[in-house]
Design a protein around this motif. Structure first.
Motif, PDB file in Angstrom:
ATOM      1  N   LEU A   1       0.820  -1.212   0.000  1.00 23.06           N
ATOM      2  CA  LEU A   1       0.000   0.000   0.000  1.00 23.06           C
ATOM      3  C   LEU A   1       0.853   1.260   0.000  1.00 23.06           C
ATOM      4  O   LEU A   1       0.482   2.269  -0.612  1.00 23.06           O
ATOM      5  CB  LEU A   1      -0.932  -0.002   1.217  1.00 23.06           C
ATOM      6  N   ARG A   2       1.987   1.225   0.664  1.00 24.43           N
ATOM      7  CA  ARG A   2       2.840   2.416   0.707  1.00 24.43           C
ATOM      8  C   ARG A   2       3.513   2.706  -0.631  1.00 24.43           C
ATOM      9  O   ARG A   2       4.026   3.809  -0.839  1.00 24.43           O
ATOM     10  CB  ARG A   2       3.890   2.253   1.813  1.00 24.43           C
ATOM     11  N   ASN A   3       3.507   1.732  -1.525  1.00 22.53           N
ATOM     12  CA  ASN A   3       4.056   1.957  -2.864  1.00 22.53           C
ATOM     13  C   ASN A   3       3.039   2.583  -3.818  1.00 22.53           C
ATOM     14  O   ASN A   3       3.375   2.869  -4.969  1.00 22.53           O
ATOM     15  CB  ASN A   3       4.567   0.635  -3.452  1.00 22.53           C
ATOM     16  N   ILE A   4       1.804   2.759  -3.338  1.00 19.88           N
ATOM     17  CA  ILE A   4       0.742   3.348  -4.160  1.00 19.88           C
ATOM     18  C   ILE A   4       0.554   4.807  -3.758  1.00 19.88           C
ATOM     19  O   ILE A   4       0.778   5.179  -2.601  1.00 19.88           O
ATOM     20  CB  ILE A   4      -0.574   2.554  -3.975  1.00 19.88           C
ATOM     21  N   ARG A   5       0.148   5.613  -4.691  1.00 21.36           N
ATOM     22  CA  ARG A   5      -0.099   7.025  -4.397  1.00 21.36           C
ATOM     23  C   ARG A   5      -1.167   7.149  -3.310  1.00 21.36           C
ATOM     24  O   ARG A   5      -2.166   6.408  -3.315  1.00 21.36           O
ATOM     25  CB  ARG A   5      -0.545   7.752  -5.662  1.00 21.36           C
ATOM     26  N   PRO A   6      -0.991   8.060  -2.360  1.00 21.42           N
ATOM     27  CA  PRO A   6      -1.900   8.142  -1.205  1.00 21.42           C
ATOM     28  C   PRO A   6      -3.372   8.272  -1.572  1.00 21.42           C
ATOM     29  O   PRO A   6      -4.237   7.691  -0.897  1.00 21.42           O
ATOM     30  CB  PRO A   6      -1.399   9.381  -0.451  1.00 21.42           C
ATOM     31  N   GLU A   7      -3.689   9.015  -2.633  1.00 24.01           N
ATOM     32  CA  GLU A   7      -5.102   9.218  -2.979  1.00 24.01           C
ATOM     33  C   GLU A   7      -5.756   7.974  -3.567  1.00 24.01           C
ATOM     34  O   GLU A   7      -6.990   7.892  -3.655  1.00 24.01           O
ATOM     35  CB  GLU A   7      -5.247  10.388  -3.961  1.00 24.01           C
ATOM     36  N   HIS A   8      -4.957   6.990  -3.962  1.00 23.59           N
ATOM     37  CA  HIS A   8      -5.503   5.766  -4.560  1.00 23.59           C
ATOM     38  C   HIS A   8      -5.370   4.553  -3.655  1.00 23.59           C
ATOM     39  O   HIS A   8      -5.809   3.456  -4.034  1.00 23.59           O
ATOM     40  CB  HIS A   8      -4.800   5.469  -5.895  1.00 23.59           C
ATOM     41  N   ARG A   9      -4.784   4.715  -2.512  1.00 26.06           N
ATOM     42  CA  ARG A   9      -4.496   3.561  -1.661  1.00 26.06           C
ATOM     43  C   ARG A   9      -5.757   2.841  -1.200  1.00 26.06           C
ATOM     44  O   ARG A   9      -5.842   1.614  -1.265  1.00 26.06           O
ATOM     45  CB  ARG A   9      -3.676   4.015  -0.448  1.00 26.06           C
ATOM     46  N   GLU A  10      -6.733   3.585  -0.730  1.00 23.52           N
ATOM     47  CA  GLU A  10      -7.915   2.938  -0.166  1.00 23.52           C
ATOM     48  C   GLU A  10      -8.725   2.212  -1.233  1.00 23.52           C
ATOM     49  O   GLU A  10      -9.262   1.121  -0.976  1.00 23.52           O
ATOM     50  CB  GLU A  10      -8.783   3.967   0.553  1.00 23.52           C
ATOM     51  N   LEU A  11      -8.814   2.777  -2.433  1.00 18.59           N
ATOM     52  CA  LEU A  11      -9.539   2.102  -3.509  1.00 18.59           C
ATOM     53  C   LEU A  11      -8.840   0.806  -3.908  1.00 18.59           C
ATOM     54  O   LEU A  11      -9.505  -0.217  -4.144  1.00 18.59           O
ATOM     55  CB  LEU A  11      -9.667   3.029  -4.717  1.00 18.59           C
ATOM     56  N   TRP A  12      -7.520   0.827  -3.973  1.00 19.12           N
ATOM     57  CA  TRP A  12      -6.783  -0.391  -4.278  1.00 19.12           C
ATOM     58  C   TRP A  12      -6.930  -1.409  -3.145  1.00 19.12           C
ATOM     59  O   TRP A  12      -6.974  -2.624  -3.393  1.00 19.12           O
ATOM     60  CB  TRP A  12      -5.311  -0.079  -4.519  1.00 19.12           C
ATOM     61  N   PHE A  13      -7.003  -0.922  -1.936  1.00 17.42           N
ATOM     62  CA  PHE A  13      -7.204  -1.831  -0.805  1.00 17.42           C
ATOM     63  C   PHE A  13      -8.567  -2.515  -0.894  1.00 17.42           C
ATOM     64  O   PHE A  13      -8.685  -3.728  -0.659  1.00 17.42           O
ATOM     65  CB  PHE A  13      -7.081  -1.061   0.508  1.00 17.42           C
ATOM     66  N   ILE A  14      -9.606  -1.760  -1.238  1.00 16.15           N
ATOM     67  CA  ILE A  14     -10.949  -2.342  -1.383  1.00 16.15           C
ATOM     68  C   ILE A  14     -10.967  -3.376  -2.509  1.00 16.15           C
ATOM     69  O   ILE A  14     -11.544  -4.464  -2.368  1.00 16.15           O
ATOM     70  CB  ILE A  14     -11.980  -1.225  -1.640  1.00 16.15           C
ATOM     71  N   PHE A  15     -10.326  -3.048  -3.611  1.00 19.51           N
ATOM     72  CA  PHE A  15     -10.275  -3.987  -4.731  1.00 19.51           C
ATOM     73  C   PHE A  15      -9.500  -5.248  -4.348  1.00 19.51           C
ATOM     74  O   PHE A  15      -9.922  -6.379  -4.657  1.00 19.51           O
ATOM     75  CB  PHE A  15      -9.616  -3.312  -5.937  1.00 19.51           C
TER      76      PHE A  15
END
Length: 297
Positions: A145-159
């Protein structure tokens, strides 16, 4: 999600036992992501911790209940008619059915927790699974998650959580719902994992506690030694109870003609430098002489 699945199971058991679709959703979600969370989240059987026992209970008890109802409950089809038509659906359709209540839960969770309570979560007053995993610096999910841009982290986590749930629903949909033996082995493995986690907890926690106690004891001993250094050294002339060490014989200060200076046979300040000689006969006469004299009053 665990509370949502528990509530869904209760609804099927007590309100809609005729629904095959609801049972399929409950079974796949219960023996899929709910049961696997025991391994993923390291639920542990720690008897003295109410939180850990409760967390384990809400993850392991529903899979056991549904498995007992499906394979061991006498006349289960009469009590739960929805069990009669399980085989009417293939495994792909079963997973698609179970994905619908999952998406309902995920959307509600995002709205009421991540959005409506965003300020409390960011301030640290509340915590959710996303923040917990994001702050886990050693876990693979946190590092990803820390390798993803902060504004997209939660959406990637949900996916990612959705994909995780689908993967763990494959086994119940294809095998466990049809095999009693496979289900029993699966539950034994899951529960054994919680026992292992509990044993590891006891070893790690109490081991560290014992180590801290030893460290505290070592510091106390070091402080005691520093405050009283003479207590650990060799006896000296200043120590009470060792008067023999004050003697010149012990210190080696007597030399040459002074060998008799401290002898009890020589009076203080006497000029005699050697012990007078006396024969055995003279000594016996000196001892017996007072006894031969008449006693006077």
């Amino acid at each position: 999600m665990c509370y949502f699945v528990n509530a869904l199971d209760l609804i099927w058991l007590w309100i809609f036992p005729n629904s095959t679709i609801l049972f399929i959703c409950c079974y796949l979600l219960t023996l899929g992501p709910l049961a696997s969370a025991i391994i993923t989240w390291r639920n542990s059987l720690v008897f003295h911790s109410l939180d850990k026992v409760t967390s384990l209970f809400i993850h392991i008890y529903p899979p056991i209940v549904l498995s007992v109802v499906l394979f061991h409950y006498p006349n289960a089809v009469e009590r739960y008619p929805g069990l009669a038509h399980i085989d009417d659906y293939n495994w792909v359709f079963k997973i698609a059915l179970a994905a619908m209540p999952y998406c309902l839960w995920q959307g509600s969770y995002f709205k009421f927790i991540s959005v409506d309570r965003k300020e409390k979560i960011e301030s640290g007053q509340r915590a959710n699974s996303f923040q917990y995993l994001l702050n886990d610096k050693r876990g693979p999910i946190g590092r990803a998650l820390r390798n993803i841009r902060p504004e997209h982290r939660e959406l990637w986590f949900i996916f990612g959580q959705f994909i995780y749930s689908i993967i763990f629903m494959l086994l119940p949909a294809t095998l466990l719902i049809h095999s009693q033996t496979a289900t029993n082995i699966y539950l034994i493995i899951i529960f054994s994992s919680s026992i292992w986690n509990g044993a590891t907890f006891y070893v790690e926690v109490f081991g560290r506690k014992f180590e801290r106690e030893l460290e505290r004891l070592r510091k106390e001993m070091d402080a005691l030694t520093a405050s009283n250094p003479s207590s650990t050294g060799n006896p000296t002339s200043s120590n009470p109870g060792t008067p023999y060490l004050d003697s010149p014989l012990a210190t080696g200060s007597i030399n040459g003609g002074d060998d008799l200076a401290y002898s009890p046979l020589v009076l203080p300040n006497s000029s005699v430098s050697e012990v007078p000689s006396i024969s055995l006969g003279e000594a016996s006469e000196a001892v017996l002489e007072p006894a031969d004299k008449p006693k006077t009053e």
